[in-house]
Write an enzyme that holds these catalytic residues in place. Structure first.
Site, PDB file in Angstrom:
ATOM      1  N   HIS A  17     -10.431   0.902   1.892  1.00  0.00           N
ATOM      2  CA  HIS A  17     -10.206   1.890   2.944  1.00  0.00           C
ATOM      3  C   HIS A  17     -11.383   1.739   3.904  1.00  0.00           C
ATOM      4  CE1 HIS A  17      -8.664   5.797   4.602  1.00  0.00           C
ATOM      5  NE2 HIS A  17      -9.849   5.684   5.192  1.00  0.00           N
ATOM      6  N   ALA A  44      -3.878  14.614   5.596  1.00  0.00           N
ATOM      7  CA  ALA A  44      -3.634  13.331   6.267  1.00  0.00           C
ATOM      8  C   ALA A  44      -2.580  12.555   5.489  1.00  0.00           C
ATOM      9  CB  ALA A  44      -4.923  12.528   6.328  1.00  0.00           C
ATOM     10  N   HIS A  52      -4.539  -0.883   5.926  1.00  0.00           N
ATOM     11  CA  HIS A  52      -4.072  -0.107   7.087  1.00  0.00           C
ATOM     12  C   HIS A  52      -4.994  -0.212   8.292  1.00  0.00           C
ATOM     13  CE1 HIS A  52      -6.825   2.663   5.154  1.00  0.00           C
ATOM     14  NE2 HIS A  52      -5.946   3.114   4.283  1.00  0.00           N
ATOM     15  N   HIS A  59       0.874  -1.201   0.000  1.00  0.00           N
ATOM     16  CA  HIS A  59       0.000   0.000   0.000  1.00  0.00           C
ATOM     17  C   HIS A  59       0.897   1.233   0.000  1.00  0.00           C
ATOM     18  CE1 HIS A  59      -3.790   2.188   1.481  1.00  0.00           C
ATOM     19  NE2 HIS A  59      -2.878   3.110   1.248  1.00  0.00           N
ATOM     20  N   LYS A  94      -9.288  -0.465  -5.768  1.00  0.00           N
ATOM     21  CA  LYS A  94      -9.317   0.204  -4.475  1.00  0.00           C
ATOM     22  C   LYS A  94     -10.683   0.815  -4.221  1.00  0.00           C
ATOM     23  CE  LYS A  94      -7.911   2.187  -0.719  1.00  0.00           C
ATOM     24  NZ  LYS A  94      -6.666   2.477  -0.037  1.00  0.00           N
ATOM     25  N   LEU A 138      -4.954   9.012   7.989  1.00  0.00           N
ATOM     26  CA  LEU A 138      -6.251   8.340   8.067  1.00  0.00           C
ATOM     27  C   LEU A 138      -6.103   6.897   7.611  1.00  0.00           C
ATOM     28  CD1 LEU A 138      -8.527  11.200   6.730  1.00  0.00           C
ATOM     29  CD2 LEU A 138      -8.505  10.254   9.052  1.00  0.00           C
ATOM     30  N   HIS A 189       1.539   5.377  -1.689  1.00  0.00           N
ATOM     31  CA  HIS A 189       1.153   6.548  -2.490  1.00  0.00           C
ATOM     32  C   HIS A 189       2.412   7.140  -3.112  1.00  0.00           C
ATOM     33  CE1 HIS A 189      -2.958   6.757  -0.835  1.00  0.00           C
ATOM     34  NE2 HIS A 189      -2.389   6.212   0.233  1.00  0.00           N
ATOM     35  N   ASN A 203      -5.283   7.246  -5.954  1.00  0.00           N
ATOM     36  CA  ASN A 203      -6.036   8.475  -5.592  1.00  0.00           C
ATOM     37  C   ASN A 203      -5.310   9.738  -6.043  1.00  0.00           C
ATOM     38  OD1 ASN A 203      -4.034   8.082  -3.599  1.00  0.00           O
ATOM     39  ND2 ASN A 203      -5.215   9.126  -2.011  1.00  0.00           N
ATOM     40  N   ASP A 224       1.475   2.572   3.539  1.00  0.00           N
ATOM     41  CA  ASP A 224       0.632   3.756   3.345  1.00  0.00           C
ATOM     42  C   ASP A 224       1.480   5.020   3.390  1.00  0.00           C
ATOM     43  OD1 ASP A 224      -1.612   5.221   2.795  1.00  0.00           O
ATOM     44  OD2 ASP A 224      -2.487   5.058   4.795  1.00  0.00           O
TER      45      ASP A 224
END
Ligand code: DOR
Ligand code: ZN
Length: 345
Positions: free
Chosen positions: A137, A264, A175, A14, A100, A220, A16, A42, A248
């Site tokens: 999520h 976040a 997460h 996971h 996702k 988050l 980003h 995202n 994350d």
């Protein structure tokens, strides 16, 4: 006393990476240690179609440092308009690893996520049929639900009903931050996995709020009370293959974090393996680190474990930067709050 440990190269289930200048700055931090990562979709606008995923994959590959050995595993962002056939074709071609699900409004760039779960039923049924993982999520967004309860309520109101209605759907609880999440994941079969971040093994909500607000610990799902952190720690270091690493790692510029309405996300890509070695050693569980970081994830995703290895060595406290520079401004690196003695060779 163990002074070094060699494990198969880890993967990050996971991550980003963002886009543009941020992608350029943060990608080497992950590619240095990790062989593969599940890339969160995202972006603005989100990675919704197979075509979007192919274009984003090309941008990631183009941003890789020369000689890097790293494979981005692409994801599609589930919307109420997602076409089951597009998802299935993207999976069959090998382009996309999973889908996702963001409840609309749950977190950063989730506005295009799902409000009415019935609308995505055809996609979920197709995914169950073809064995394609759904990464969730797991937080409800109802304004009357306290932010510290949103994960537990999601399990009861959304996750469990979806799984009952869609037998065979393979789900990753992303997460997890609560004992509720740990207990639910443990009680299910092999169609369910759960990722745990580095920072949720280390911080609880006091770290965010006691002695002044610490925006760089805000993410988050938000970190919960200590008893929940201890449940996560027990799960991650137990050797149970249900649980695997998803950092994350979510970079935001300091300007956007240190704000009246701060973003976040915790950026932990650079020192995650050092942090994990420290945490696992403190639990007398260094022998379980390889399972958590390198074996359980591939087993869930039905991929081979990496052949190459990394060696972590223990020594004097390891220096690491407080932040990494990007063209958009500095991005603060996760501070575990204790010295790190383990370093990847
Ligand atoms: O803290 C978070 N940051 N949680 C998420 O779910 C999204 C992420 C981000 O994209 O910044
Ligand atoms: Zn995330």
């Amino acid at each position: 006393m163990t002074q070094s440990i060699t494990i198969r190269r880890p993967d990050d289930w996971h991550l980003h990476l963002r886009d543009g200048a941020m992608l350029q700055a943060v990608l080497p931090e992950t590619a240095r240690h990790f062989a593969r990562a599940i890339i969160m979709p995202n972006l603005v606008p989100p990675v919704v179609t197979a075509k979007d995923a192919a274009a984003y994959q090309s941008r990631i590959l183009a941003a890789l440092p020369e000689g890097a050995d790293f494979t981005p595993l692409m994801m599609l962002y589930l919307t109420e308009d997602t076409d089951p056939a597009d998802v299935a074709a993207a999976h069959a071609s090998g382009l996309v690893t999973g889908v996702k699900l963001y409840p609309a409004g749950a977190t950063t760039n989730s506005a295009s996520g799902v409000t009415d779960f019935d609308k995505v039923r055809p996609v979920l049924e197709k995914m169950a049929e073809i064995g394609m993982p759904l990464c969730m999520h797991g937080e409800v967004t109802d304004s009357d639900i306290d932010i510290f309860d949103r994960e537990a309520v999601f399990i009861d109101r959304v996750l469990d009903p979806i799984r009952r209605a869609t037998p065979g759907l393979r789900v990753v609880m992303e997460h997890i931050t609560t004992k509720n999440g740990v207990d639910y994941a443990k009680s299910q079969g092999e169609d369910l996995g759960a990722t745990i971040t580095t920072h949720h093994l280390i911080i609880n909500r006091n770290h965010i709020l006691v002695g002044g607000i610490k925006p760089h610990y805000y993410c988050l799902p938000v970190a919960k009370r200590e008893s929940h952190r201890l449940a996560l720690l027990e799960a991650a270091t137990s050797g149970d293959a249900t649980f695997f690493l998803g950092t994350d790692s979510a970079p935001h510029t300091d300007e956007n974090k240190e704000s009246a309405c701060g973003c976040a996300g915790v950026f932990s890509a650079s020192n995650t393996m050092s942090c994990l070695a420290e945490v696992f050693e403190s639990q007398g569980a260094l022998d379980k680190l390889e399972g958590f970081a390198s074996l359980h994830g591939p087993a869930f995703y039905r991929l081979p474990a990496n052949e190459k290895t990394i060696t972590l060595r223990k020594g004097d406290p390891v220096p690491y930067p407080a932040s990494i520079p990007t063209e958009d401004g500095p991005v603060t690196l996760f501070d575990p709050g204790f010295p790190l003695h383990w370093q990847v060779d």
